[in-house]
Scaffold this active site. Structure first.
Site, short mmCIF file in Angstrom:
data_model
loop_
_atom_site.label_atom_id
_atom_site.label_comp_id
_atom_site.label_asym_id
_atom_site.label_seq_id
_atom_site.Cartn_x
_atom_site.Cartn_y
_atom_site.Cartn_z
N LYS A 158 28.71 6.23 -31.01
CA LYS A 158 27.93 5.00 -30.83
C LYS A 158 28.74 3.75 -31.19
O LYS A 158 28.30 2.63 -30.94
CB LYS A 158 26.65 5.07 -31.64
CG LYS A 158 25.69 6.16 -31.12
CD LYS A 158 24.54 6.42 -32.06
CE LYS A 158 23.63 7.50 -31.50
NZ LYS A 158 24.30 8.81 -31.34
N ASN A 195 26.58 13.65 -31.26
CA ASN A 195 25.35 13.97 -32.00
C ASN A 195 25.52 15.32 -32.69
O ASN A 195 25.91 16.30 -32.04
CB ASN A 195 24.15 14.01 -31.06
CG ASN A 195 23.60 12.64 -30.76
OD1 ASN A 195 24.35 11.66 -30.70
ND2 ASN A 195 22.30 12.55 -30.57
N VAL A 196 25.23 15.36 -33.98
CA VAL A 196 25.39 16.60 -34.74
C VAL A 196 24.09 17.38 -34.69
O VAL A 196 23.05 16.92 -35.18
CB VAL A 196 25.82 16.32 -36.19
CG1 VAL A 196 25.98 17.63 -36.95
CG2 VAL A 196 27.13 15.52 -36.21
N LEU A 197 24.14 18.54 -34.09
CA LEU A 197 22.96 19.36 -33.84
C LEU A 197 22.30 19.78 -35.15
O LEU A 197 22.95 20.33 -36.04
CB LEU A 197 23.37 20.60 -33.05
CG LEU A 197 22.29 21.31 -32.25
CD1 LEU A 197 21.84 20.47 -31.07
CD2 LEU A 197 22.82 22.66 -31.75
#
Length: 355
Positions: A158, A195-197
């Site tokens: 981001k 994005n960290v799951l």
């Protein structure tokens, strides 16, 4: 509920990358290592992974006493011989960090402390600035002052052409790290996550909760897509970066193709429920993009196939503008500060493209 490796691969639609750990002794053995944000999802996993390499001393720094207590207790149980010091403090308070560097001879810093929730940071721009920008500035300056060997900061995709307060503050933090590396004997570098799951505050826990209550699942937009990585991949990437860092790099995991959030929702429903729960579209939230980009063109990323990484050159930028904003931030309204953050972050990117 935790997912198996196969379930995680089904959710993100790709094979999970494996980390080839070095044999002992290695570059982390006999080192004093400071981890900020050590009680968070990523920080605590970094602690677990690093403890396997038998460092001389692990310093766990965080502002949440309960989360620091829990990871300290876990590490003490699993790695009984490991020397651990737990420090309750806040990266926004320079004196908290200085006490650590003064008392302990820190060799390596993993900077995982950050505010990361996009909509919340849109509503609280000064808090995002204070934690993500000021906290990083204090740490970077003290790391150089105390001759730390390596400093690895965790950032986010981001931060590339940011449209949110959170992304802008992380872009500015990346620039602070790159600027310092250009003038320091300490090796400073950044690891940029997708994005960290299943991390705290991410979409998976939200979907789990919605499934538990019988739906519906809320997706902001049918085309919303993200690059995903597992918690273990994220921590492994940080450690891998610290083993090969020279200074001035941006490291990004090869996460394959981006995945639509609606597909993540459907796959979760299939795994947890009977696949019949409704999905509704709630609308794009302030600061969000439909798609993220992992690297800027000016970073000239090169893929290291053997390590499953992209490695680019971290971009230095508008140091005067950053210093000015640091001194003026408290004078701005929330609306004004948001505008200043986005302007500075995107101007920094444009400056580097020109250079």
């Amino acid at each position: 509920m935790s997912f198996s490796k196969g379930e995680l691969e089904y959710i993100i639609g790709r094979e999970i990358k494996t980390f080839r750990a070095p044999t002992l002794p290695n570059a982390l053995s006999h080192k004093t290592i400071l981890i900020t944000g050590a009680g968070g999802t990523i920080g605590s996993e970094i602690c677990r992974q690093i403890a396997r390499f038998e460092p001389k001393h692990l310093i766990l720094f965080g502002h949440g006493e309960n989360s620091i207590y829990e990871i300290t207790k876990e590490l003490s149980r699993c790695f009984a011989k490991q020397k651990i010091t737990s420090v309750i403090g806040d990266v926004q308070h320079c004196e908290d960090i200085q006490r650590v560097f003064t008392k302990y001879d820190v060799d390596i810093v993993y900077h995982a402390a950050a505010h990361k929730h996009v909509p919340l940071m849109e509503q609280n721009p000064y808090v995002a600035f204070s934690n993500n920008v000021l906290g990083t500035k204090y740490l970077v300056d003290l790391a150089e002052d105390f001759a730390v060997e390596k400093f690895i900061m965790i950032s986010t995709d981001k931060a590339v052409a940011p449209t949110s307060v959170m992304g802008a503050t992380k872009k500015i933090a990346e620039t602070i790290v790159a600027n310092k590396n250009a003038e320091s004997r300490t090796s400073f570098a950044t690891v940029r996550f997708g994005n960290v799951l299943d991390s705290r505050g991410s979409v998976i826990p939200l979907f789990r909760e919605q499934i538990k209550h019988g739906g519906p699942l809320t997706v902001t937009h049918p085309e919303m897509a993200r690059f995903f990585m597992t918690i273990e991949e994220a921590a492994n990437l940080v450690i891998e970066a610290s083993l090969i860092v020279n200074g001035g790099e941006i490291f990004v995991l090869d996460m394959g193709a981006e995945v639509k959030i609606i597909n993540i929702a459907k796959r979760l429903v299939t795994l947890i429920d009977d696949g019949n729960l409704p999905i509704i579209f709630s609308g794009i939230r302030p600061g969000e993009k439909l798609h993220e980009v992992l690297m800027e063109e000016a970073e000239r990323a090169v893929k290291d196939t053997s390590l499953n990484l992209f490695i680019g050159k971290a971009l230095t930028g508008n140091e005067h503008g950053i210093e000015y904003l640091i001194h003026q931030a408290k004078k701005y309204s929330g609306f004004e500060l948001r505008a200043k953050l986005l302007e500075l972050a995107n101007t920094t990117s444009m400056l580097n493209e020109v250079l």
